[in-house]
Design an enzyme around this catalytic site. Structure first.
Site, PDB file in Angstrom:
ATOM      1  N   HIS A 114       0.832  -1.203   0.000  1.00 49.12           N
ATOM      2  CA  HIS A 114       0.000   0.000   0.000  1.00 49.12           C
ATOM      3  C   HIS A 114       0.869   1.258   0.000  1.00 49.12           C
ATOM      4  O   HIS A 114       0.615   2.214  -0.746  1.00 49.12           O
ATOM      5  CB  HIS A 114      -0.906  -0.029   1.229  1.00 49.12           C
ATOM      6  CG  HIS A 114      -1.939   1.048   1.250  1.00 49.12           C
ATOM      7  ND1 HIS A 114      -2.741   1.273   2.349  1.00 49.12           N
ATOM      8  CD2 HIS A 114      -2.310   1.970   0.324  1.00 49.12           C
ATOM      9  CE1 HIS A 114      -3.556   2.288   2.091  1.00 49.12           C
ATOM     10  NE2 HIS A 114      -3.315   2.725   0.868  1.00 49.12           N
ATOM     11  N   GLU A 168       2.333   1.728  -3.425  1.00 48.55           N
ATOM     12  CA  GLU A 168       1.347   2.253  -4.368  1.00 48.55           C
ATOM     13  C   GLU A 168       1.336   3.782  -4.311  1.00 48.55           C
ATOM     14  O   GLU A 168       1.314   4.457  -5.347  1.00 48.55           O
ATOM     15  CB  GLU A 168      -0.032   1.705  -4.037  1.00 48.55           C
ATOM     16  CG  GLU A 168      -1.156   2.272  -4.892  1.00 48.55           C
ATOM     17  CD  GLU A 168      -2.406   2.555  -4.088  1.00 48.55           C
ATOM     18  OE1 GLU A 168      -2.945   3.674  -4.215  1.00 48.55           O
ATOM     19  OE2 GLU A 168      -2.844   1.666  -3.326  1.00 48.55           O
ATOM     20  N   HIS A 169       1.357   4.329  -3.102  1.00 53.54           N
ATOM     21  CA  HIS A 169       1.403   5.785  -2.948  1.00 53.54           C
ATOM     22  C   HIS A 169       2.744   6.345  -3.423  1.00 53.54           C
ATOM     23  O   HIS A 169       2.799   7.394  -4.081  1.00 53.54           O
ATOM     24  CB  HIS A 169       1.217   6.158  -1.470  1.00 53.54           C
ATOM     25  CG  HIS A 169      -0.191   6.073  -0.991  1.00 53.54           C
ATOM     26  ND1 HIS A 169      -0.886   7.142  -0.498  1.00 53.54           N
ATOM     27  CD2 HIS A 169      -1.054   5.021  -0.937  1.00 53.54           C
ATOM     28  CE1 HIS A 169      -2.099   6.773  -0.147  1.00 53.54           C
ATOM     29  NE2 HIS A 169      -2.227   5.481  -0.401  1.00 53.54           N
ATOM     30  N   GLU A 171      -4.319   6.922   7.123  1.00 50.61           N
ATOM     31  CA  GLU A 171      -5.442   6.339   6.382  1.00 50.61           C
ATOM     32  C   GLU A 171      -5.907   5.037   7.022  1.00 50.61           C
ATOM     33  O   GLU A 171      -7.105   4.796   7.181  1.00 50.61           O
ATOM     34  CB  GLU A 171      -5.028   6.090   4.935  1.00 50.61           C
ATOM     35  CG  GLU A 171      -6.105   5.436   4.079  1.00 50.61           C
ATOM     36  CD  GLU A 171      -5.633   5.099   2.666  1.00 50.61           C
ATOM     37  OE1 GLU A 171      -6.184   4.149   2.078  1.00 50.61           O
ATOM     38  OE2 GLU A 171      -4.715   5.788   2.167  1.00 50.61           O
TER      39      GLU A 171
END
Length: 317
Positions: free
Chosen positions: A66, A69-70, A164
């Protein structure tokens, strides 16, 4: 549409089929050296779509897939910009633009009706996933870092993905699903939280972060998708000449661990945060069982229909 030959520079055509229901010809290619599949659905739709996807298989719940991905979207050597999406959106011609992390895969899809922009964004997408800058500053910003408001304040964890996932894990339903997968599939890839468990995210080091990219973001560990009316020959040539041909050796595909399903009931208890001390009717109970695998698509669809009838519709009770 003209029929393709069985081979194409850099690629081998494995299958070609016209599907009447979607009025499209579907091609499945395999790169001759890297062995990655390229699926192309060609038709008269002007909404040209591209997606690069990689098997990002977690071995823990630090959320490395994750965070990556950012982070890859924070620029590459060719496109050293801090916000790739922001720069692309300035053109204003895309009909879809996103990136998504799943439990065992990461997608980078986009769509546009403009042919020139289609190839321009494909170049950006492929360059940032294969040649990202991945600076330590980016890791700390997107993943986690220590933060202190003042000299007298306690140290805190901060980070885009960390914050998040703190929000995601404040939802008790998210907790429940995390525990169901961990309980039903112990020792498997799916026992881990690919998005990142806030309790585990700070365990990830910058070195492990970079190593995960090197291992997983290789064309041999990916799958590429093409859709719409763009010239197929130009799309394949673009991918091969600009990116795939820069890799001299094939890589390995990441392997999913199936784990060992339990042979007796597993009981899991956990807690979640509430806004008050009154916990009346705040308890959640869930029961899960293994019924199929993702490969059994027809069976999975049947179970989804049954679940909607029995549980998810207004008339279910």
């Amino acid at each position: 549409m003209k029929t393709m030959t069985s081979s194409f520079p850099g690629f081998t055509l494995k299958r070609e089929e016209f599907i009447k229901e979607i009025d499209s010809t579907v091609f499945l290619f395999e790169h001759s050296l890297l062995k990655c599949p390229v699926l192309a659905i060609k038709n008269s739709d002007s909404n040209k779509t591209f997606s690069a996807a990689f098997n990002t298989v977690p071995t823990d719940s630090t959320g490395v897939a994750h965070i990556l991905e950012h982070s890859v979207l924070m620029g590459s050597e060719k496109y050293p910009v801090k916000d790739v999406f922001g720069e692309i959106n300035k053109g204003g011609l895309t009909t879809f633009l996103n990136a998504m992390t799943g439990s065992d895969i990461t997608y980078y899809p986009f769509a546009t009706r403009n042919l020139k922009e289609y190839f321009n964004i494909m170049d950006v997408y492929c360059d940032v996933v294969f040649n990202p800058l991945l600076t330590e500053k980016t890791f700390e910003q997107e993943g986690w870092h220590y933060h202190q408001e003042s000299l007298d304040s306690p140290l805190q964890y901060q980070g885009v993905v960390y914050n998040e996932m703190k929000g995601a894990f404040s939802d008790p339903i998210r907790h429940i699903f995390h525990h169901i997968f961990a309980g039903l599939l112990p020792g498997s890839t799916y026992a881990h939280e690919s998005g990142g468990d806030p309790r585990n995210i700070p365990d990830l080091s910058y070195e492990e972060f970079c190593a995960f990219h090197k291992k997983h973001y290789h064309p041999s560990n990916g799958m590429f998708f093409l859709y719409g009316d763009a010239p197929l020959e130009e799309e394949l040539e673009f991918l091969h000449d600009r990116f795939f041909s820069t890799f001299s050796d094939p890589g390995k595909r990441a392997e999913i661990k199936k784990g060992t399903p339990p042979d007796s009931p597993v009981f899991i208890e956990d807690s979640y945060g509430v806004d008050s001390t009154d916990t009346t009717e705040k308890t959640f109970l869930a029961l899960g069982t293994n019924v199929s695998t993702v490969a059994n698509r027809e069976e999975n669809t049947a179970f989804q229909i049954i679940a909607n009838i029995l549980f998810n519709s207004d008339g279910s009770p």
